[in-house]
Scaffold this motif. Structure first.
Motif, PDB file in Angstrom:
ATOM      1  N   ASN A   1      11.620   7.422 -12.380  1.00 51.88           N
ATOM      2  CA  ASN A   1      12.083   6.029 -11.768  1.00 51.88           C
ATOM      3  C   ASN A   1      13.464   6.378 -12.111  1.00 51.88           C
ATOM      4  N   PRO A   2      14.237   7.500 -11.106  1.00 48.01           N
ATOM      5  CA  PRO A   2      15.578   6.781 -10.701  1.00 48.01           C
ATOM      6  C   PRO A   2      15.997   5.410 -10.676  1.00 48.01           C
ATOM      7  N   VAL A   3      17.333   5.129 -10.521  1.00 47.10           N
ATOM      8  CA  VAL A   3      18.592   3.968 -10.767  1.00 47.10           C
ATOM      9  C   VAL A   3      19.506   4.510 -10.003  1.00 47.10           C
ATOM     10  N   GLU A   4      20.125   3.363  -9.468  1.00 48.71           N
ATOM     11  CA  GLU A   4      21.135   3.152  -9.266  1.00 48.71           C
ATOM     12  C   GLU A   4      21.572   1.508 -10.456  1.00 48.71           C
ATOM     13  N   LEU A   5      22.202   1.660 -11.548  1.00 44.99           N
ATOM     14  CA  LEU A   5      22.444   0.230 -11.431  1.00 44.99           C
ATOM     15  C   LEU A   5      24.077   0.022 -11.844  1.00 44.99           C
ATOM     16  N   SER A   6      23.600  -1.838 -11.292  1.00 49.32           N
ATOM     17  CA  SER A   6      25.035  -2.113 -12.129  1.00 49.32           C
ATOM     18  C   SER A   6      25.481  -2.150 -12.923  1.00 49.32           C
ATOM     19  N   LEU A   7      27.874  -3.542 -13.690  1.00 53.40           N
ATOM     20  CA  LEU A   7      27.498  -3.154 -14.636  1.00 53.40           C
ATOM     21  C   LEU A   7      26.769  -4.058 -14.656  1.00 53.40           C
ATOM     22  N   ALA A   8      26.413  -5.521 -14.247  1.00 51.92           N
ATOM     23  CA  ALA A   8      25.311  -6.704 -14.562  1.00 51.92           C
ATOM     24  C   ALA A   8      24.158  -6.731 -14.797  1.00 51.92           C
TER      25      ALA A   8
END
Length: 154
Positions: free
Chosen positions: A19-26
């Motif tokens: 499950n590749p992701v791009e995570l914001s600080l939130a």
């Protein structure tokens, strides 16, 4: 990024994961924060005690679900290395699963290693099979350029 309050920042976590992701600080905040008080050891010979808070790497591991062949985690920095090129370093998957391994957003804290293994200004994280596939294959930019040890365990 700082000028925009890091609103556009996305931590890319990929490689050998389900499950590749791009995570914001939130997004990272929602994973939950823990704190540790630990002694930091620097390769330059000084030590200091500090309290750090951050997201356990184990929480990120649970989100991305590494594939069985993933044995190493590579941390890539926005920053430049001393001898040029992007700074990066690696840790074994086993080591980043320890409770003391935190992602203090944009900085790795892994208290059983010397400071140069704690990558700052993290741009992305990749799960890989071996450190041999990066750079000169020594496990990090300092290891490649200055012959530092792959595992400077304290």
């Amino acid at each position: 990024l700082a000028e925009g309050g890091f609103d556009s920042f996305r931590l890319k976590v990929g490689g050998l994961v389900k499950n590749p992701v791009e995570l914001s600080l939130a997004d990272l905040d929602r994973l939950g924060e823990v704190e540790h008080i630990t002694m930091h050891h620097c390769i330059q010979g000084w030590s200091g005690i500090a309290k750090w808070g951050g997201i356990p790497m184990q929480a990120i591991i649970e989100v991305v679900q590494p594939k069985p062949e993933a044995k190493v985690v590579a941390f890539f920095s926005f920053g430049e290395a001393l001898y040029g090129g992007p700074y990066y370093d690696t840790q074994s998957l086993e080591n980043v699963q320890k409770p003391q391994c935190l992602l203090a957003p944009l900085r790795l804290r892994i208290e059983n290693q010397l400071g140069y293994k704690m990558v700052k200004w993290i741009e992305r994280i990749e799960f890989i099979e071996s450190e041999k596939s990066l750079g000169k294959g020594e496990g990090g930019k300092n290891e490649d350029d200055e012959y530092f040890d792959l595992l400077p365990n304290i």
